[in-house]
Design an enzyme around this catalytic site. Sequence first.
Site, PDB file in Angstrom:
ATOM      1  N   SER A   1       0.798  -1.228   0.000  1.00 16.76           N
ATOM      2  CA  SER A   1       0.000   0.000   0.000  1.00 16.76           C
ATOM      3  C   SER A   1       0.826   1.271   0.000  1.00 16.76           C
ATOM      4  O   SER A   1       0.264   2.365  -0.012  1.00 16.76           O
ATOM      5  CB  SER A   1      -0.948   0.004   1.209  1.00 16.76           C
ATOM      6  OG  SER A   1      -0.226  -0.020   2.419  1.00 16.76           O
TER       7      SER A   1
ATOM      8  N   LYS B   1      -6.370   3.706   9.138  1.00 19.12           N
ATOM      9  CA  LYS B   1      -5.463   4.679   8.530  1.00 19.12           C
ATOM     10  C   LYS B   1      -6.019   6.095   8.613  1.00 19.12           C
ATOM     11  O   LYS B   1      -5.279   7.049   8.886  1.00 19.12           O
ATOM     12  CB  LYS B   1      -5.201   4.291   7.076  1.00 19.12           C
ATOM     13  CG  LYS B   1      -4.380   3.010   6.932  1.00 19.12           C
ATOM     14  CD  LYS B   1      -4.142   2.651   5.484  1.00 19.12           C
ATOM     15  CE  LYS B   1      -3.280   1.392   5.372  1.00 19.12           C
ATOM     16  NZ  LYS B   1      -3.050   0.999   3.969  1.00 19.12           N
TER      17      LYS B   1
END
Length: 772
Positions: free
Chosen positions: A677, A720
């Site tokens: 990611s 996140k």
Amino acid sequence: MPTTMPIPQILPIYPLKEQIVFPYMVLPIFFTRETTSIVEEAMRSDQLLGTVYCPGDKGVCSYDEHPRIGTVCKINQLIKFPNGGGKATIEGLHRFVMKAPVTDEPCLKVAIELIKEEENKGLVADALVQSVNALLKIALAYGRPLPEDVIKMIDRIEDPGRLADMVTVYMGVSTDIQQQLLATIDPVERLKSVYLHLTSEVQKMQIKGEIQTEVNKRLGKSHKEHLLREQMKQIQQELGEQDPRQNEISELRAGIRKAEMPEDVLLVAEKELRRLEQINPASPEYTVSRTYLDYLCTTPWNRGTDDNLDIRKAEQVLDEDHYDLKEVKQRILEYLAVRSLRDTTKGPILCFVGPPGVGKTSLGRSIARAMGRKFIRFSLGGMKDEAEIRGHRRTYIGALPGRVIQEICRAESNNPVFMLDEVDKIGQDFRGDPSSALLEVLDPEQNDSFKDHYLDVPFDLSRVMFITTANILDPIPHALKDRMEVIRLSGYSDEEKLQIAYKYLIPKEIEENGLKDNPLTFSEDAVAKIIHDYTREAGVRNLERKIAAICRKVAKEITQGDELRSEIHAADVEQLLGPCAYFVDVASEEDRVGVVTGLAWTESGGDILFVEAAKMPGRKELTLTGSLGDVMQESARAALTYVRGRAEQFGIAPDFFDTTDLHIHVPSGAIPKDGPSAGVTIAAAIISLLTGRAARRDVAMTGELTLSGRILPIGGVKEKVLAARRAGVKKVLLPLRNREHLRELEEENLTDIEIELVDSIDEIVVQALVDD
């Protein structure tokens, strides 16, 4: 030496199998037809031959198979048998070393060189000679037989080398060790080795003697107990008293009737009871059988608790113990609703997955309280033995049922809430794979007849409500994961932590730290400061510790007679807890070229990370540092390939890499990092470096980048975003395909932060890089 006769330089070699010949040693050997030629050749060579150890199963060894050290021997007597072969008496004369083979016909002959043995006398040699003599006397005292003439001979030997050879012959060591001692040329070193072997032998004799003494003592004691027991039985019969053993058998029979066992288990129990009646109480088998029957009687075959099917009351209990966690509470209430409509519903297998400190374990206890069931918690962390789950078979000494059956017996209920903690941290080694043993336990379709190795009869686990917990799902085997209903518990936002602190943590710590009579209040600013400056976590475990630390310090001030605090303000927090532990406000940092803010997911929740890119003169080298895993390194190479392919569109010289080396670094180098990611973050850092455009520090991004420029979705969206918000990030760039995951976020989680969905690097460059 025994003889001063000259010894030729070429000798026939006789192979030895079971005994090595040493100098001064006289030994009879029996030769076969295969070795007759060697003896005959020796008789033609002044009756001399060389004896060398022959390892393996073959009767005769080749030159290369023999050790190099042997003994020159003289044949003193020879007797041949009519059917071939014979017997020869040989006497060891001198050590020699084989130099080279001469011939193989009619037998192996080699060139030899005699080994001169130096005289080595001194304090060490004298001490060793005395020590070996003393050990031999100890060995004789423990029954090690030696011929009387040998004993007298050893007493008169003062030469260390000769003593070592003599003791080796009668010590009874293996042929390999005898060969090692023969090959040891230094007399003192040889005697040292003999001393060590003899010491070991004497120690074994001592231990053997002690064991034999103890066995004789116990046998005498056992015989005495048997006689006394028979006398006691006769006395009890005369007095009309009942045998205690019969009382025990009667109690077990009553326990079997009371246990309400299934029919097949009842047959096994009665058969074992009849067997117990035939066993002598002094036998170890009696204890094994008795313990087995105790477990059969205490296992709750048909005993359970009644479920609390009042949905509103159960919801109230869940809300009292935990804040939010709507999905979990909804699932439990659904189960109770179905349970109220259908009595035979099997227990669900739930798996709570989330970072540490979000309340997974305590939630299991709360569920048990809401349902009115017993609660069992069993940690699987580090477990490597399959027998911990299934138990040991009764044939093993000290055998016990597995922990599943043990805990159910302790709870005295066949329908508890059974929490298996840390299912992602199960180990595996030569003792088996516990995760494979859990496959049957955690399968509602087959755990109604779970067979523990110890009980060896089926037990119904279908009424048990199993709950497992894990920080991450990846280490859990797929077959085990497929049997569980996964419920994810994300981290808490700052607002949620504030509510949890006021509703649960502060009242709990005030009670536990003795401040009930002097209630302490915390201002919102104080709690917010603790959350922002002293904790960085997805859960509330550290927040609870910091509140407890403040309460302890206030308790200390009260006991010392200091001024009583009634309220904790933000200014008091730093005074009580010391300087701030975390500085995460990235908005205060300046924008820099080649430094981009990224987002990462960890076992502890979300976190921010910075990707730094630097260039230097060179030729096409890419350096990656920061403890990056294989997947993250591949993402960096893919990002560089994408930027090189579209260099002109970004305003970068197409041949920049021919004269430039790039270095990608992710700070906190001691912490391993991996995952795909960070692809777009690395690409943005490279573009920022090569175009000279600074990256906005308050813009964070995440996403997997492909070579064709597509941005693939990522996981851990909520964690996140919460991490970015904690760090002071103003804008988060997420892949367009993660649009559906934004539903996980509450409205209060999106205050003071902007979410942008992007589908290409061009959009990221516009959003994250400052114009020239």
